[in-house]
Design a protein around this motif. Structure first.
Motif, PDB file in Angstrom:
ATOM      1  N   SER A   1       0.830  -1.215   0.000  1.00 11.83           N
ATOM      2  CA  SER A   1       0.000   0.000   0.000  1.00 11.83           C
ATOM      3  C   SER A   1       0.859   1.259   0.000  1.00 11.83           C
ATOM      4  N   LEU A   2       1.882   1.295   0.845  1.00 12.60           N
ATOM      5  CA  LEU A   2       2.765   2.465   0.890  1.00 12.60           C
ATOM      6  C   LEU A   2       3.529   2.632  -0.417  1.00 12.60           C
ATOM      7  N   LEU A   3       4.034   1.541  -0.961  1.00 16.30           N
ATOM      8  CA  LEU A   3       4.774   1.617  -2.222  1.00 16.30           C
ATOM      9  C   LEU A   3       3.878   2.074  -3.367  1.00 16.30           C
ATOM     10  N   THR A   4       2.630   1.624  -3.368  1.00 16.56           N
ATOM     11  CA  THR A   4       1.694   2.051  -4.415  1.00 16.56           C
ATOM     12  C   THR A   4       1.372   3.528  -4.283  1.00 16.56           C
ATOM     13  N   ALA A   5       1.202   4.006  -3.054  1.00 20.30           N
ATOM     14  CA  ALA A   5       0.928   5.431  -2.847  1.00 20.30           C
ATOM     15  C   ALA A   5       2.069   6.297  -3.363  1.00 20.30           C
ATOM     16  N   ALA A   6       3.307   5.795  -3.254  1.00 27.30           N
ATOM     17  CA  ALA A   6       4.456   6.539  -3.764  1.00 27.30           C
ATOM     18  C   ALA A   6       4.488   6.559  -5.281  1.00 27.30           C
ATOM     19  N   ALA A   7       3.874   5.559  -5.915  1.00 28.46           N
ATOM     20  CA  ALA A   7       3.908   5.445  -7.377  1.00 28.46           C
ATOM     21  C   ALA A   7       2.656   5.985  -8.051  1.00 28.46           C
ATOM     22  N   ASP A   8       1.568   6.143  -7.316  1.00 27.67           N
ATOM     23  CA  ASP A   8       0.279   6.484  -7.925  1.00 27.67           C
ATOM     24  C   ASP A   8      -0.400   7.548  -7.078  1.00 27.67           C
ATOM     25  N   ASP A   9      -0.464   8.777  -7.605  1.00 23.62           N
ATOM     26  CA  ASP A   9      -1.019   9.864  -6.803  1.00 23.62           C
ATOM     27  C   ASP A   9      -2.542   9.834  -6.712  1.00 23.62           C
ATOM     28  N   ARG A  10      -3.175   8.815  -7.310  1.00 23.44           N
ATOM     29  CA  ARG A  10      -4.610   8.641  -7.079  1.00 23.44           C
ATOM     30  C   ARG A  10      -4.885   8.177  -5.657  1.00 23.44           C
ATOM     31  N   VAL A  11      -3.906   7.549  -5.015  1.00 19.78           N
ATOM     32  CA  VAL A  11      -4.077   7.058  -3.650  1.00 19.78           C
ATOM     33  C   VAL A  11      -3.953   8.242  -2.692  1.00 19.78           C
ATOM     34  N   ARG A  12      -5.057   8.587  -2.048  1.00 21.56           N
ATOM     35  CA  ARG A  12      -5.091   9.785  -1.215  1.00 21.56           C
ATOM     36  C   ARG A  12      -4.989   9.493   0.284  1.00 21.56           C
ATOM     37  N   ALA A  13      -5.159   8.238   0.675  1.00 25.01           N
ATOM     38  CA  ALA A  13      -5.045   7.890   2.088  1.00 25.01           C
ATOM     39  C   ALA A  13      -4.563   6.449   2.199  1.00 25.01           C
ATOM     40  N   VAL A  14      -3.750   6.181   3.228  1.00 23.76           N
ATOM     41  CA  VAL A  14      -3.169   4.850   3.416  1.00 23.76           C
ATOM     42  C   VAL A  14      -3.246   4.467   4.893  1.00 23.76           C
ATOM     43  N   GLY A  15      -3.577   3.205   5.131  1.00 29.17           N
ATOM     44  CA  GLY A  15      -3.493   2.632   6.468  1.00 29.17           C
ATOM     45  C   GLY A  15      -2.480   1.500   6.443  1.00 29.17           C
ATOM     46  N   ALA A  16      -1.339   1.674   7.105  1.00 28.22           N
ATOM     47  CA  ALA A  16      -0.258   0.683   7.088  1.00 28.22           C
ATOM     48  C   ALA A  16      -0.100   0.094   8.487  1.00 28.22           C
ATOM     49  N   MET A  17      -0.482  -1.172   8.633  1.00 27.99           N
ATOM     50  CA  MET A  17      -0.440  -1.846   9.927  1.00 27.99           C
ATOM     51  C   MET A  17       0.604  -2.962   9.893  1.00 27.99           C
ATOM     52  N   SER A  18       1.509  -2.943  10.863  1.00 26.68           N
ATOM     53  CA  SER A  18       2.579  -3.956  10.965  1.00 26.68           C
ATOM     54  C   SER A  18       3.372  -4.063   9.668  1.00 26.68           C
ATOM     55  N   GLY A  19       3.619  -2.946   9.037  1.00 23.20           N
ATOM     56  CA  GLY A  19       4.351  -2.942   7.772  1.00 23.20           C
ATOM     57  C   GLY A  19       5.813  -2.565   7.952  1.00 23.20           C
ATOM     58  N   TRP A  20       6.418  -2.167   6.860  1.00 22.73           N
ATOM     59  CA  TRP A  20       7.824  -1.777   6.896  1.00 22.73           C
ATOM     60  C   TRP A  20       8.035  -0.542   6.017  1.00 22.73           C
ATOM     61  N   ALA A  21       9.114   0.167   6.285  1.00 18.97           N
ATOM     62  CA  ALA A  21       9.539   1.273   5.437  1.00 18.97           C
ATOM     63  C   ALA A  21      10.884   0.971   4.799  1.00 18.97           C
ATOM     64  N   ASP A  22      11.747   0.263   5.534  1.00 22.52           N
ATOM     65  CA  ASP A  22      13.080  -0.108   5.049  1.00 22.52           C
ATOM     66  C   ASP A  22      13.233  -1.612   5.228  1.00 22.52           C
ATOM     67  N   LEU A  23      13.150  -2.353   4.117  1.00 23.77           N
ATOM     68  CA  LEU A  23      13.164  -3.809   4.195  1.00 23.77           C
ATOM     69  C   LEU A  23      14.511  -4.335   4.693  1.00 23.77           C
ATOM     70  N   ALA A  24      15.601  -3.739   4.232  1.00 23.92           N
ATOM     71  CA  ALA A  24      16.921  -4.205   4.658  1.00 23.92           C
ATOM     72  C   ALA A  24      17.124  -3.987   6.151  1.00 23.92           C
ATOM     73  N   GLU A  25      16.705  -2.847   6.659  1.00 23.38           N
ATOM     74  CA  GLU A  25      16.856  -2.562   8.083  1.00 23.38           C
ATOM     75  C   GLU A  25      16.014  -3.521   8.929  1.00 23.38           C
ATOM     76  N   SER A  26      14.913  -4.007   8.358  1.00 22.86           N
ATOM     77  CA  SER A  26      14.049  -4.923   9.099  1.00 22.86           C
ATOM     78  C   SER A  26      14.674  -6.294   9.277  1.00 22.86           C
ATOM     79  N   ILE A  27      15.233  -6.839   8.191  1.00 21.65           N
ATOM     80  CA  ILE A  27      15.711  -8.223   8.243  1.00 21.65           C
ATOM     81  C   ILE A  27      17.226  -8.329   8.409  1.00 21.65           C
ATOM     82  N   TYR A  28      17.921  -7.175   8.375  1.00 21.80           N
ATOM     83  CA  TYR A  28      19.381  -7.187   8.465  1.00 21.80           C
ATOM     84  C   TYR A  28      19.851  -5.989   9.286  1.00 21.80           C
ATOM     85  N   ALA A  29      19.233  -5.811  10.427  1.00 18.24           N
ATOM     86  CA  ALA A  29      19.529  -4.649  11.266  1.00 18.24           C
ATOM     87  C   ALA A  29      20.962  -4.694  11.762  1.00 18.24           C
TER      88      ALA A  29
END
Length: 538
Positions: free
Chosen positions: A153-181
């Motif tokens: 959802s977050l990645l799509t919002a960054a690519a498509d400005d039609r998305v005006r609101a996002v709810g991100a639950m238990s997600g990630w922003a930086d995949l590498a930092e999540s699995i390779y901290a």
């Protein structure tokens, strides 16, 4: 250490729980409700000819175009995941909702691409289909999801400005930092994701290559693919379009720890809201996805109602950062993430030594610097200091108020450095991200360290407040190295008479270690750069 088979069983149990969840009955219409909702199974053409299996939930009794919510399913789950919540959103608030199975899983076509460009293209194709085939309003498009669905959802919002609101639950922003901290592989999380993908989906070439190299000890392919799959690298595009983003997350999330999300939240300049509370990965919002009462989903509904339906429900006037103690009840609100920490206390690490009151080698957490000492421990064997089992640790904290515990006298001082502070009269609230600055001298070029912060009583029994791994890479054996470790953010109420304890050892069952038997690591505090712990408080 959990085996892949055990982790797979955990994943399957979670999936079965989702599928067995009942749908809620339709509510009686009120002043601002429709008369019900219809649920239909549809096959939606995705990117590149991949058909996506979807549940289309359409409200009845509403006139005119409806706001649209698109919900990509979480990793290894299907379009049934959100049907309960989607049903409520449709019949209570008039949303046109589409919950779809992400490509490569269950009855959707294609292969698992780990939130790659194909997954973003799929989400955009679902929006296209909804605007073409339903009475959805192109000016009022939102997306929401848990875990994998949150990331897409977050990645799509960054690519498509039609998305005006996002709810991100238990997600990630930086995949590498999540699995390779800090250069440390999150073993239990990676094994769970890989095993569940094989059971419930069809891994694509990129995922298969990542796994093959990972099994050889090479994480480089995964790190190379991570930036494209991390919304933290797309902040410019996201800030330019400015969708309203709400993030719901748990302090103990073992797959996507919260630290990188607070960084992302602070860097994002658009409308935003952040909720952090006790729990583990997806445990905080899971029951809400089934349609049951849930604080995260209720807040998310208010968020969408304001930003997509234009309802003045007061959420815009509230302080956007809301935190609940990991070991208590009651929400506290702040204007921004920085305000969560009102003050900081610097505690200096003293030389570990025995005393009449402590027969184990233990250092102090002291007000003044203590320098010139050196304390050596063996590497490659763990201690009773542990971060806890993935999913289980946070769930026990959330539902039973059972923290990951420690008996400090049982922590082997031959294999760990231990430092304790003075008791807090009246207690204290730790609020923010504690930071440890250490000087370490390894006998090997690669060395894993695990930094734990505990709150313990006068007997040394207590609870894990927060932790963080750190792996030295390409260090010079025998040479002192400065290490800065920012522990995961937390809000924790330390009771009256309890004290803080810092423990650093070299093995943890949750992670893949670079700590070999026979190696050593020394902790020190040079006069020019004293070792210290910085504790943020409310």
């Amino acid at each position: 250490m959990n085996t892949p088979r055990t982790l797979a069983a955990t994943a399957l149990a979670s999936i079965l729980l989702v599928f067995c969840a009942p749908l809620p009955a339709s509510a009686a219409p009120g002043d601002d409700t429709g008369t019900g909702a219809e649920i239909a199974y549809r096959t939606i053409p995705g990117h590149g000819g991949a058909d996506l299996a979807a549940m289309v939930i359409t409200p009845t009794g509403y006139d005119g175009p409806r706001p649209l919510l698109v919900m990509p399913a979480a990793w290894s789950t299907s379009n049934l995941l959100y049907v309960g919540a989607a049903h409520r959103l449709a019949y209570e608030s008039g949303y046109q909702v589409i919950s779809y199975t992400s490509r490569g899983f269950w009855d959707s076509g294609g292969e698992v691409e780990v939130a790659g460009p194909e997954d973003v293209a799929d989400a955009r194709a679902v929006i296209d289909w909804a605007l073409r085939e339903t009475d959805a309003d192109p000016e009022r498009v939102g997306m929401a999801g848990i875990s994998y669905g949150a990331g897409i959802s977050l990645l799509t919002a960054a690519a498509d400005d039609r998305v005006r609101a996002v709810g991100a639950m238990s997600g990630w922003a930086d995949l590498a930092e999540s699995i390779y901290a800090n250069g440390t592989i999150s073993y239990q999380a990676v094994e769970l994701l890989l095993t569940s993908a094989k059971i419930t989906g069809r891994p694509g070439d990129a995922l298969q290559e990542m796994e093959e190299e990972y099994r050889k000890g090479n994480v480089q392919p995964a790190l190379e693919l991570s930036p494209e799959r991390s919304v933290a690298t797309k902040l410019d595009a996201l800030n330019a379009s400015g969708p309203a983003i709400m993030i719901g997350h748990a302090w103990n999330d073992g797959i996507f720890p919260p630290g990188h999300l607070t960084d992302f939240y602070s860097a994002y300049s658009g409308p935003k809201r952040l909720m952090l509370s006790a729990g583990d990965h997806a445990t905080r919002e899971a029951f809400g996805a089934f349609g049951l009462p849930n604080e995260t989903w209720e807040s998310l509904t208010r968020w969408f109602n304001h930003h997509l339906r234009g309802i003045d429900n007061g959420i815009a006037a509230e302080d956007p950062v809301r935190v609940e103690p990991n070991n208590g009840d009651g929400w506290t609100s702040y204007p921004d993430w920085d305000a969560v920490s009102a003050a900081e206390t610097t505690l200096h690490l003293g030389e570990p030594e025995r005393s009449w009151s402590d027969w184990r080698y233990t250092g102090g957490l002291e007000a003044e610097p203590s320098t010139g000492w050196d304390y050596r421990v063996r590497s490659g064997i763990g201690t009773t200091a542990e971060s806890g089992t993935l999913l289980l640790r946070g769930a026990l904290q959330q539902f039973a108020d059972i923290p990951t515990g420690v008996a400090l006298p049982l922590v082997d001082r031959r294999r760990a450095g231990v430092w304790t502070g003075e008791p807090y009269t009246g207690g204290v609230r730790i609020s923010g991200s504690p930071r440890a600055h250490l000087t370490v001298t390894p006998t090997d070029a690669e060395q894993s360290l695990y930094v734990y912060l505990y709150a313990v009583n006068k007997h040394g029994t207590g609870s894990l407040v927060t932790h963080k791994p750190y792996t030295l890479r390409d260090a010079e054996p025998g040479q002192p190295t400065s290490v800065d470790v920012e522990l995961e953010p937390v809000v924790w109420d330390v009771p009256d008479g309890h004290r803080l304890a810092l423990v650093v050892d070299t093995r943890d069952a949750r992670y893949t270690d670079e700590s070999d038997l026979g190696e050593r690591v020394s902790f020190g505090s040079p006069e020019s750069d004293p070792s210290r712990l910085i504790v943020p408080t409310a």
